[in-house]
Design a protein around this motif. Structure first.
Motif, PDB file in Angstrom:
ATOM      1  N   TRP A  37       0.721  -1.293  -0.079  1.00 35.86           N
ATOM      2  CA  TRP A  37      -0.360  -0.059   0.108  1.00 35.86           C
ATOM      3  C   TRP A  37       0.757   0.744   0.038  1.00 35.86           C
ATOM      4  O   TRP A  37       0.592   1.818  -1.097  1.00 35.86           O
ATOM      5  CB  TRP A  37      -0.899   0.157   0.936  1.00 35.86           C
ATOM      6  CG  TRP A  37      -2.284   1.082   1.168  1.00 35.86           C
ATOM      7  CD1 TRP A  37      -3.356   0.980   1.081  1.00 35.86           C
ATOM      8  CD2 TRP A  37      -1.794   2.019   1.127  1.00 35.86           C
ATOM      9  NE1 TRP A  37      -3.641   2.165   0.979  1.00 35.86           N
ATOM     10  CE2 TRP A  37      -3.244   3.272   1.561  1.00 35.86           C
ATOM     11  CE3 TRP A  37      -0.863   3.171   1.841  1.00 35.86           C
ATOM     12  CZ2 TRP A  37      -4.014   4.633   1.225  1.00 35.86           C
ATOM     13  CZ3 TRP A  37      -0.811   4.708   1.707  1.00 35.86           C
ATOM     14  CH2 TRP A  37      -2.482   5.003   1.804  1.00 35.86           C
ATOM     15  N   ALA A  79       0.807   4.331  -2.733  1.00 37.63           N
ATOM     16  CA  ALA A  79       0.698   5.528  -2.626  1.00 37.63           C
ATOM     17  C   ALA A  79       2.261   6.159  -3.148  1.00 37.63           C
ATOM     18  O   ALA A  79       1.750   7.817  -3.749  1.00 37.63           O
ATOM     19  CB  ALA A  79       0.545   5.688  -0.873  1.00 37.63           C
ATOM     20  N   SER A 107      -0.248   4.401   8.025  1.00 35.73           N
ATOM     21  CA  SER A 107      -1.341   5.515   8.344  1.00 35.73           C
ATOM     22  C   SER A 107      -0.226   6.745   7.954  1.00 35.73           C
ATOM     23  O   SER A 107      -0.704   7.947   7.613  1.00 35.73           O
ATOM     24  CB  SER A 107      -1.782   5.113   9.878  1.00 35.73           C
ATOM     25  OG  SER A 107      -2.355   4.155  10.264  1.00 35.73           O
ATOM     26  N   ALA A 136      -0.153   7.364   4.303  1.00 31.36           N
ATOM     27  CA  ALA A 136      -1.854   7.483   3.974  1.00 31.36           C
ATOM     28  C   ALA A 136      -1.017   9.163   4.235  1.00 31.36           C
ATOM     29  O   ALA A 136      -1.878  10.178   3.102  1.00 31.36           O
ATOM     30  CB  ALA A 136      -2.438   7.363   4.978  1.00 31.36           C
ATOM     31  N   VAL A 146      -6.997  11.660   0.181  1.00 34.88           N
ATOM     32  CA  VAL A 146      -6.948  10.748   0.458  1.00 34.88           C
ATOM     33  C   VAL A 146      -7.711  10.315   1.090  1.00 34.88           C
ATOM     34  O   VAL A 146      -8.550  10.259   1.803  1.00 34.88           O
ATOM     35  CB  VAL A 146      -5.359  10.448   1.438  1.00 34.88           C
ATOM     36  CG1 VAL A 146      -5.417   9.189   1.385  1.00 34.88           C
ATOM     37  CG2 VAL A 146      -4.382  10.128   0.233  1.00 34.88           C
ATOM     38  N   VAL A 193     -10.030   6.817   2.609  1.00 31.42           N
ATOM     39  CA  VAL A 193      -9.652   5.527   2.852  1.00 31.42           C
ATOM     40  C   VAL A 193     -10.907   5.066   3.294  1.00 31.42           C
ATOM     41  O   VAL A 193     -11.540   5.833   4.503  1.00 31.42           O
ATOM     42  CB  VAL A 193      -8.561   5.389   4.005  1.00 31.42           C
ATOM     43  CG1 VAL A 193      -7.957   4.273   4.489  1.00 31.42           C
ATOM     44  CG2 VAL A 193      -7.034   5.597   3.469  1.00 31.42           C
ATOM     45  N   ILE A 250      -6.090  12.521   6.122  1.00 29.63           N
ATOM     46  CA  ILE A 250      -7.009  12.134   5.396  1.00 29.63           C
ATOM     47  C   ILE A 250      -8.542  12.159   5.136  1.00 29.63           C
ATOM     48  O   ILE A 250      -8.618  12.407   6.787  1.00 29.63           O
ATOM     49  CB  ILE A 250      -5.888  10.344   4.789  1.00 29.63           C
ATOM     50  CG1 ILE A 250      -6.795   9.665   6.264  1.00 29.63           C
ATOM     51  CG2 ILE A 250      -4.883  10.661   5.049  1.00 29.63           C
ATOM     52  CD1 ILE A 250      -7.199   7.963   5.960  1.00 29.63           C
TER      53      ILE A 250
END
Length: 575
Positions: A277, A281, A321, A324, A334, A336, A358
């Motif tokens: 992930w 990103a 995290s 993100a 972003v 989620v 986010i």
């Protein structure tokens, strides 16, 4: 939890097996990026021009954090064992993830001078490539019709857009044109041959596919979760059934562009997927994506003893995290999924929806009733989560799945791709529903940063003043956000004070001040009551990172005075 809703895809054999307590995948933390061939002065060698242009437009500096992982270090690590392979890297976290079946050799890696630490993240029995079908035939009920030119005939998609007043944003001429969305997901089964979505390829709206999951290079096979999520955003189709009844379906940002990035391994549930992930990103950033939408989350893993679920990890500070949050600070909206565990003993959100700055998205129906499954907040450190709520109950999607059919040859596998408009449930669907409208809002107001657009979305949510742990700040009114802010001043006039860049604004636990002038600057920050909370000097051509961990949420004023006594004041929001 298992974080994605699988839509009837049959898993046709597993090349990988997760063995309890076995580990042969490791995350290696590197000490530095010394002697790198890359530099912040020449970002074009590792960032796209679109990314560089966006960074320049929003005064987001390219730093050493953006420089790729040192290839010399990777080469030295791989020299330890011929069976070792790199699965992914993270330039932001300065890590490299390895598959090392000869696990004893990892002791040698740990002892290398440029290695800070090593963490186990999973197990793959082998890295064998998946078997692709010999034939895949598309089957639909009815036929595809030409949509009405230059209009959006919403049809079944109307209610999930209108609950946010998104149709009014579209009517102003903002349906995602020129914007790039990066979708991080498990796969887009048959998306490239789906007749309901053919116009996206004809229009050049699908900009590429990327894969980080070993053994599954073809993102258009096996997993269909991404297909459904992408359809919520991009669909613009008119169709009829076998009885001749005509319908239509328009998504939340039907004119946007999208890249598909596979970061999720649907066959397992391991911490290594968080590394994929992060890599996804970072790729989205380097491509210059404006929005990340990700209906994935991590809390419970297959080997519960080796990787136990931990509520305290939902504090926004886990690796995924933090990535993100970094993505948001590097100029991306972003979005989620909060998770689908409300009715389970865990009931909480998952990573990276706990990230700061986010939009974690909960689920409701078009009547504004929260989904019984939509995971609860807040974060472990008591921040509002989810941030906002969108339609994730009976959400209209294009469903796809495969059925094996008889093949003329015993050594061949033939399948049919079954695809049709349908409805489904999950924060997985609420997330792209909201992400598409966020894309349109930023298209309408490019003078604002990604962080500001996300804050505007929170502010126009129906329970902004009284957030809760089910719907967060609530249901955003995107058209109201447009009305409130579309006549705002340019990014240049709002972010530069006496040649200083101040970002992000609003800020979370910290903000940055960059002094681009040839004079030292005295910086004083006052809270809303006039109390001095910071008094410092930033030297010419330098940057300071200001922690706001101990500051109360609210409005602050930055007073900047240069050596000539020139004074200017800027407002800062901390939340």
């Amino acid at each position: 939890m298992k974080k994605i809703i699988l839509l009837g895809v049959f898993l046709l054999g597993l090349n990988f097996a997760f063995a309890q307590h076995n580990v042969n995948c490791y995350r290696v933390y590197l000490h530095d990026k010394a002697e790198s061939p890359y530099s912040v002065q020449q970002p074009e060698s590792y960032l796209s021009q679109r990314c560089i242009d966006k960074r320049n437009r929003y005064f987001i500096p390219v730093t050493e954090q953006d420089i790729p992982v040192n290839e010399t270090y990777i080469t030295q690590i791989l020299s330890v064992s011929s069976s070792m392979q790199v699965l992914c890297t993270s330039k932001w976290m300065n890590t490299v993830v390895l598959w090392c079946p000869d696990t004893v050799k990892m002791g040698l890696v740990r002892n290398m001078g440029f290695v800070d630490s090593v963490t186990a993240v999973g197990y793959y029995e082998n890295l064998a490539q998946e078997t692709l079908p010999d034939s895949l035939e598309v089957v639909i009920s009815g036929s595809i019709l030409e949509p009405t030119a230059d209009t959006l005939d919403y049809g079944v998609g109307y209610n999930q857009i209108a609950v946010h007043n998104g149709q009014m944003l579209h009517a102003e001429g903002f349906a995602g044109e020129g914007m790039l969305i990066a979708m991080l997901d498990a796969g887009w089964l048959g998306f490239d041959i789906n007749p309901y979505l053919a116009n996206l390829y004809e229009n050049g709206q699908i900009w590429g596919t990327y894969n980080f999951v070993p053994g599954q290079p073809n993102v258009y096979w096996k997993e269909s979760h991404g297909s459904a999520c992408a359809s919520i955003i991009l669909t613009n189709v008119k169709y009829s059934d076998n009885e001749g009844s005509v319908s239509s379906f328009v998504g939340t940002a039907p004119n946007a562009n999208m890249v598909f990035i596979r970061t999720e391994d649907g066959r397992t549930e391991q911490p290594i997927e968080e590394d994929y992930w992060i890599a996804g990103a970072e790729l989205a950033d380097s491509l210059g994506a404006d929005v990340i939408t990700s209906s994935l989350g991590y809390a419970e893993f297959d080997d519960k003893e080796a990787f136990p679920r931990n509520h305290s990890s939902l504090n926004g500070q886990s690796l995924v995290s933090r990535a993100a949050s970094l993505a948001a600070h590097k100029g991306m909206i972003v979005c989620v999924a909060a998770g689908n565990d409300a009715s389970k003993p865990w009931h909480r959100i998952s990573r990276p929806s706990d990230a700061e700055d986010i939009l974690a998205v909960g689920a409701m129906d078009v009547n504004r009733v929260p989904g019984s499954f939509s995971s609860y907040g807040p974060s472990y450190d008591n921040r509002v989560k989810p941030d906002v709520t969108s339609v994730g109950v009976n959400t209209n999607v294009i469903t796809s799945f495969t059925m094996e059919v008889e093949s003329p040859s015993p050594d061949q596998q033939w399948y049919q791709l079954m695809t049709f408009p349908n409805a489904g449930n999950g924060t997985s669907y609420a997330t792209p529903c909201l992400a598409g409208l966020a894309t349109c809002l930023w298209q309408a107001m490019p003078q604002y940063t990604s962080l500001e657009i996300m804050e505007f979305i929170r502010e126009v949510s129906h329970q902004y003043e009284t957030p809760d742990s089910v719907m967060g700040y609530g249901i955003p009114d995107f058209y109201q956000a447009y009305l409130d802010h579309h006549q705002g001043t340019s990014i240049e006039s709002r972010t530069v004070v006496n040649d200083l860049q101040v970002y992000p604004n609003p800020c979370g636990h910290q903000f940055n001040i960059v002094n681009n002038s040839n004079k030292n600057q005295n910086i004083q920050v006052f809270d809303f009551t006039g109390k001095l909370v910071l008094d410092t000097v930033i030297s010419k051509s330098s940057k300071a990172v200001i922690s706001t961990v101990n500051w109360a949420k609210g409005m602050y004023f930055i007073q900047a005075r240069d050596e000539n006594g020139t004074l200017e004041v800027k407002k800062l929001i901390c939340r």
